[in-house]
Scaffold this active site. Structure first.
Site, PDB file in Angstrom:
ATOM      1  N   HIS A  56      28.038  57.090  24.564  1.00 35.11           N
ATOM      2  CA  HIS A  56      27.956  57.268  23.108  1.00 35.11           C
ATOM      3  C   HIS A  56      27.355  56.015  22.480  1.00 35.11           C
ATOM      4  O   HIS A  56      27.429  54.921  23.050  1.00 35.11           O
ATOM      5  CB  HIS A  56      29.346  57.480  22.516  1.00 35.11           C
ATOM      6  CG  HIS A  56      29.955  58.797  22.847  1.00 35.11           C
ATOM      7  ND1 HIS A  56      30.972  59.333  22.107  1.00 35.11           N
ATOM      8  CD2 HIS A  56      29.703  59.696  23.833  1.00 35.11           C
ATOM      9  CE1 HIS A  56      31.324  60.495  22.606  1.00 35.11           C
ATOM     10  NE2 HIS A  56      30.563  60.739  23.672  1.00 35.11           N
ATOM     11  N   GLU A  58      28.362  54.145  20.037  1.00 35.21           N
ATOM     12  CA  GLU A  58      29.337  53.078  19.828  1.00 35.21           C
ATOM     13  C   GLU A  58      29.627  52.321  21.122  1.00 35.21           C
ATOM     14  O   GLU A  58      29.698  51.091  21.136  1.00 35.21           O
ATOM     15  CB  GLU A  58      30.677  53.636  19.293  1.00 35.21           C
ATOM     16  CG  GLU A  58      30.569  54.402  18.008  1.00 35.21           C
ATOM     17  CD  GLU A  58      30.418  55.906  18.215  1.00 35.21           C
ATOM     18  OE1 GLU A  58      29.558  56.339  19.021  1.00 35.21           O
ATOM     19  OE2 GLU A  58      31.154  56.656  17.554  1.00 35.21           O
ATOM     20  N   CYS A  87      34.531  59.263  17.767  1.00 32.36           N
ATOM     21  CA  CYS A  87      35.446  60.141  18.496  1.00 32.36           C
ATOM     22  C   CYS A  87      36.632  59.298  18.988  1.00 32.36           C
ATOM     23  O   CYS A  87      36.601  58.067  18.924  1.00 32.36           O
ATOM     24  CB  CYS A  87      34.718  60.789  19.669  1.00 32.36           C
ATOM     25  SG  CYS A  87      34.354  59.651  21.031  1.00 32.36           S
ATOM     26  N   CYS A  90      35.647  56.458  21.480  1.00 29.64           N
ATOM     27  CA  CYS A  90      34.978  55.314  20.849  1.00 29.64           C
ATOM     28  C   CYS A  90      35.946  54.522  19.976  1.00 29.64           C
ATOM     29  O   CYS A  90      35.859  53.290  19.910  1.00 29.64           O
ATOM     30  CB  CYS A  90      33.777  55.796  20.047  1.00 29.64           C
ATOM     31  SG  CYS A  90      32.473  56.459  21.120  1.00 29.64           S
TER      32      CYS A  90
END
Length: 177
Positions: A56, A58, A87, A90
């Site tokens: 992801h 992040e 999410c 993260c």
């Protein structure tokens, strides 16, 4: 012309990262880590390219910042700017890395983020401040355009397959005659 706030300025940097991911065929989510008013790390979604569930935006930005500072614990004052609400994975990484403040653009519409609940849970004896809706319209627009385009491509592909199957069926029927 409206002068950008500090938060809008850094969210624009996160949007640049999102657009880089988009150019590589990824879901356009971008993130930057800011320390002492400077972008020190960038990341964008790379799940499709790397075939990693954890790739992801992040996570990519946090990993780069940790390497830059040579520590899993980021220095006090680090902030994360991300174009979509983080999410749970993260958010856990933000808490673990000791990110002080998180600014996100678009809200996760499916309610799966738990951002506020995790930030307030005081996990790892660390509190992270979360501010949502920074440049929300711009961040949402990039994602909406991506998913609309993706749905259109899927629809066209489905129609092409249907036509190909029909053509194949007609050819098979003519050969029987």
């Amino acid at each position: 012309m409206k002068r950008l706030t500090r938060e809008e300025k850094f969210m624009r940097e996160a949007l640049k990262s999102a657009k880089k991911g988009l150019s590589e065929g990824e879901v356009p989510i971008g993130a930057v880590i800011v320390y002492e008013n400077k972008v020190v790390a960038r990341g964008y979604n790379r799940r499709a390219k790397l075939q990693l569930a954890s790739a992801h935006a992040e996570m990519m930005a946090i990993d780069r910042a940790c390497k830059k500072f040579r520590s899993w614990r980021l220095p006090e004052g680090c902030e994360l700017y991300v174009t979509l609400e983080p999410c749970p994975m993260c958010m856990g990484a933000c808490l673990n890395a000791r990110v002080d403040r998180i600014f996100f653009g678009a809200y996760e519409q499916k309610g799966r983020s738990l951002t506020s609940a995790l930030a307030e849970a005081n996990l790892l004896n660390h509190k992270t401040e979360v501010v949502g809706g920074v440049s929300e319209h711009e961040c949402s627009a990039v994602l909406t355009a991506f998913f609309s385009s993706m749905r259109q491509r899927q629809k066209e592909e489905k129609e092409r397959k249907k036509l190909a199957e029909k053509s194949e069926e007609e050819n098979f029927t003519q050969k029987e005659i």
